[in-house]
Design an enzyme around this catalytic site. Structure first.
Site, PDB file in Angstrom:
ATOM      1  N   GLU A 168       0.847  -1.202   0.000  1.00 30.00           N
ATOM      2  CA  GLU A 168       0.000   0.000   0.000  1.00 30.00           C
ATOM      3  C   GLU A 168       0.877   1.244   0.000  1.00 30.00           C
ATOM      4  O   GLU A 168       1.782   1.331   0.830  1.00 30.00           O
ATOM      5  CB  GLU A 168      -0.918  -0.016   1.234  1.00 30.00           C
ATOM      6  CG  GLU A 168      -1.911  -1.181   1.167  1.00 30.00           C
ATOM      7  CD  GLU A 168      -2.921  -1.200   2.310  1.00 30.00           C
ATOM      8  OE1 GLU A 168      -2.856  -0.332   3.196  1.00 30.00           O
ATOM      9  OE2 GLU A 168      -3.781  -2.088   2.296  1.00 30.00           O
ATOM     10  N   HIS A 220      -7.863   1.385   1.124  1.00 32.94           N
ATOM     11  CA  HIS A 220      -7.819   1.147   2.582  1.00 32.94           C
ATOM     12  C   HIS A 220      -8.582   2.233   3.362  1.00 32.94           C
ATOM     13  O   HIS A 220      -8.008   2.976   4.150  1.00 32.94           O
ATOM     14  CB  HIS A 220      -6.364   1.056   3.080  1.00 32.94           C
ATOM     15  CG  HIS A 220      -6.241   0.346   4.390  1.00 32.94           C
ATOM     16  ND1 HIS A 220      -5.126  -0.346   4.781  1.00 32.94           N
ATOM     17  CD2 HIS A 220      -7.117   0.225   5.434  1.00 32.94           C
ATOM     18  CE1 HIS A 220      -5.304  -0.868   5.971  1.00 32.94           C
ATOM     19  NE2 HIS A 220      -6.510  -0.528   6.403  1.00 32.94           N
TER      20      HIS A 220
HETATM   21  P1  NAD Z   1     -11.273  -9.349  15.773  1.00 32.42           P
HETATM   22  O1  NAD Z   1     -10.019  -9.643  16.530  1.00 32.42           O
HETATM   23  O2  NAD Z   1     -12.472  -8.905  16.515  1.00 32.42           O
HETATM   24  O3  NAD Z   1     -11.670 -10.640  14.899  1.00 32.42           O
HETATM   25  C1  NAD Z   1     -10.752 -11.365  14.139  1.00 32.42           C
HETATM   26  C2  NAD Z   1     -11.166 -12.825  14.193  1.00 32.42           C
HETATM   27  O4  NAD Z   1     -10.351 -13.563  13.283  1.00 32.42           O
HETATM   28  C3  NAD Z   1     -10.982 -13.466  15.570  1.00 32.42           C
HETATM   29  O5  NAD Z   1     -12.212 -14.045  15.997  1.00 32.42           O
HETATM   30  C4  NAD Z   1      -9.908 -14.533  15.335  1.00 32.42           C
HETATM   31  O6  NAD Z   1     -10.102 -15.696  16.124  1.00 32.42           O
HETATM   32  C5  NAD Z   1     -10.101 -14.819  13.866  1.00 32.42           C
HETATM   33  N1  NAD Z   1      -8.945 -15.422  13.202  1.00 32.42           N
HETATM   34  C6  NAD Z   1      -7.627 -15.231  13.453  1.00 32.42           C
HETATM   35  N2  NAD Z   1      -6.887 -15.946  12.592  1.00 32.42           N
HETATM   36  C7  NAD Z   1      -7.750 -16.595  11.780  1.00 32.42           C
HETATM   37  C8  NAD Z   1      -7.592 -17.486  10.698  1.00 32.42           C
HETATM   38  N3  NAD Z   1      -6.384 -17.868  10.272  1.00 32.42           N
HETATM   39  N4  NAD Z   1      -8.689 -17.983  10.106  1.00 32.42           N
HETATM   40  C9  NAD Z   1      -9.926 -17.637  10.543  1.00 32.42           C
HETATM   41  N5  NAD Z   1     -10.141 -16.784  11.566  1.00 32.42           N
HETATM   42  C10 NAD Z   1      -9.072 -16.276  12.176  1.00 32.42           C
HETATM   43  O7  NAD Z   1     -10.848  -8.285  14.656  1.00 32.42           O
HETATM   44  P2  NAD Z   1     -11.818  -7.292  13.833  1.00 32.42           P
HETATM   45  O8  NAD Z   1     -11.937  -6.018  14.577  1.00 32.42           O
HETATM   46  O9  NAD Z   1     -13.035  -8.016  13.427  1.00 32.42           O
HETATM   47  O10 NAD Z   1     -10.873  -7.011  12.570  1.00 32.42           O
HETATM   48  C11 NAD Z   1     -10.742  -7.974  11.547  1.00 32.42           C
HETATM   49  C12 NAD Z   1      -9.745  -7.519  10.477  1.00 32.42           C
HETATM   50  O11 NAD Z   1     -10.147  -6.277   9.919  1.00 32.42           O
HETATM   51  C13 NAD Z   1      -8.303  -7.321  10.948  1.00 32.42           C
HETATM   52  O12 NAD Z   1      -7.451  -7.827   9.924  1.00 32.42           O
HETATM   53  C14 NAD Z   1      -8.139  -5.839  10.977  1.00 32.42           C
HETATM   54  O13 NAD Z   1      -6.801  -5.449  10.820  1.00 32.42           O
HETATM   55  C15 NAD Z   1      -8.994  -5.452   9.789  1.00 32.42           C
HETATM   56  N6  NAD Z   1      -9.429  -4.043   9.772  1.00 32.42           N
HETATM   57  C16 NAD Z   1      -9.394  -3.398   8.588  1.00 32.42           C
HETATM   58  C17 NAD Z   1      -9.804  -2.070   8.518  1.00 32.42           C
HETATM   59  C18 NAD Z   1      -9.809  -1.342   7.220  1.00 32.42           C
HETATM   60  O14 NAD Z   1      -9.662  -0.116   7.218  1.00 32.42           O
HETATM   61  N7  NAD Z   1     -10.023  -2.012   6.096  1.00 32.42           N
HETATM   62  C19 NAD Z   1     -10.226  -1.396   9.690  1.00 32.42           C
HETATM   63  C20 NAD Z   1     -10.281  -2.119  10.882  1.00 32.42           C
HETATM   64  C21 NAD Z   1      -9.876  -3.458  10.911  1.00 32.42           C
END
Ligand code: NAD
Length: 304
Positions: A261, A279
């Site tokens: 990115e 993003h």
């Molecule tokens: P969270 O921690 O609440 O949930 C993530 C889930 O993924 C957890 O339940 C965990 O057990 C599960 N997990 C971990 N490894 C895994 C795997 N290999 N296979 C399946 N499940 C798995 O997190 P969240 O707040 O829901 O965020 C999720 C994602 O979104 C993260 O990657 C975060 O960085 C991303 N995110 C992106 C943006 C954006 O701007 N696009 C903003 C916020 C978060």
């Protein structure tokens, strides 16, 4: 002397004002990696989003100074060497709940954009074209959505998708007891999710050991599947996805996050069946206000 807070990647103006009212000195300034470590020495707190990377080199320069707290305004802390920072006595915190609905809504927007070519059709209209026949889409109602990573964002998307008449299934490496009863969404194993889903949306953190959406997993999916990624770019093998888009195995993809990115993968982001954003998952007025309020709260409690 007032405690000093450095804000490197921007923060809600109201939250910065609140910090100043609470007696903190707040400086808003971005530093290039080479200058960041030295600059951090003069602050008690640094607040970053995703642009600033706080790596071991910067932590080494800042350790033993007045820096006590690094806050990531957002969810993923993969732009901070957080374990290393904690080893050096610098606490790392994030704002995990504040942006869940914003990201889930963007994932839903990409699903609809993929289903109806909203992104590319709008683009061609701006070029003066009226390609009405080219954009016969598909519906999401009645289709199966597979959510990989059923945490805060995955669950928020699941609720929305059920409201839109989708059948929702989920896979997560951790099974939260009672989650099926709470959400009405069935947990399945990964292979079942891959085989049954018409739409697949990834919401896991950056996974060590390779992309979740790779050539082997794409081969297990239905023909004509739609893939959405708003999690981390490295969770999708971009070359494998591009091949699958070109062959038609994958009907469309909605991507907010990229392996690199800003992305230089023009073949992918300009593909006619790709709906793309740079993003912006957490970039809503409401989420940024909630993130700001959570940061004010974290700082207040930390120094109480
Ligand atoms: P969270 O921690 O609440 O949930 C993530 C889930 O993924 C957890 O339940 C965990 O057990 C599960 N997990 C971990 N490894 C895994 C795997 N290999 N296979 C399946 N499940 C798995 O997190 P969240 O707040 O829901 O965020 C999720 C994602 O979104 C993260 O990657 C975060 O960085 C991303 N995110 C992106 C943006 C954006 O701007 N696009 C903003 C916020 C978060």
């Amino acid at each position: 002397m007032a405690l000093r807070v450095l804000v490197t990647d921007g923060m809600d103006a109201g939250a910065m004002e609140q910090l100043r009212k609470d007696g903190y000195e707040v400086i808003e300034q971005f530093y290039e990696p080479a200058e960041l470590g030295k600059a951090l020495r003069d602050f008690d707190v640094v607040v970053v989003r995703s642009k600033t990377k706080v790596r071991a080199a910067q932590i080494d320069e800042a350790k033993g100074s007045q820096l006590k707290l690094i806050i990531r305004g957002g969810v993923g802390i993969d732009n901070i060497d957080h374990k290393y920072a904690e080893e050096k006595g610098i606490k790392v915190m994030n704002t995990p709940r504040a942006s869940s609905d914003a990201v889930a809504e963007l994932a839903m927007a990409h699903m609809l954009s993929c289903a109806r070519f909203i992104s590319v059709a709008g683009h061609t209209m701006r070029e003066g074209k009226w390609e009405k026949k080219a954009y016969k889409g598909i519906e999401i109602h009645g289709k199966t959505l597979g959510i990989i990573g059923f945490g805060r964002i995955g669950q928020a998307l699941g609720r929305m998708a059920k409201g839109m008449g989708m059948n929702v299934i989920a896979f997560d490496i951790f099974h939260i007891p009672g989650i099926e009863e709470q959400t009405g969404i069935n947990y399945v194993e990964m292979d079942e999710l891959l085989a049954k889903s018409d739409f697949i949306s990834v919401h896991a953190p950056a996974v060590d050991g390779g992309a979740i959406i790779n050539a082997a997993n794409i081969a297990k999916m239905k023909d004509g599947v739609v893939i959405i990624n708003t999690s981390r770019g490295t969770n999708v093998d971009e070359a494998a996805l591009l091949d699958a888009l070109n062959s038609g195995k994958v009907y469309a993809a909605g991507l907010d996050v990229w392996a690199e990115e800003p992305s230089k993968n023009e073949a992918l982001y300009s593909h006619p069946h790709v709906s793309c954003t740079p993003h912006i998952g957490a970039s809503t007025t409401e989420a940024q206000k909630r993130i700001g309020a959570e940061i004010v709260d974290i700082i207040g409690k930390f120094f109480a």
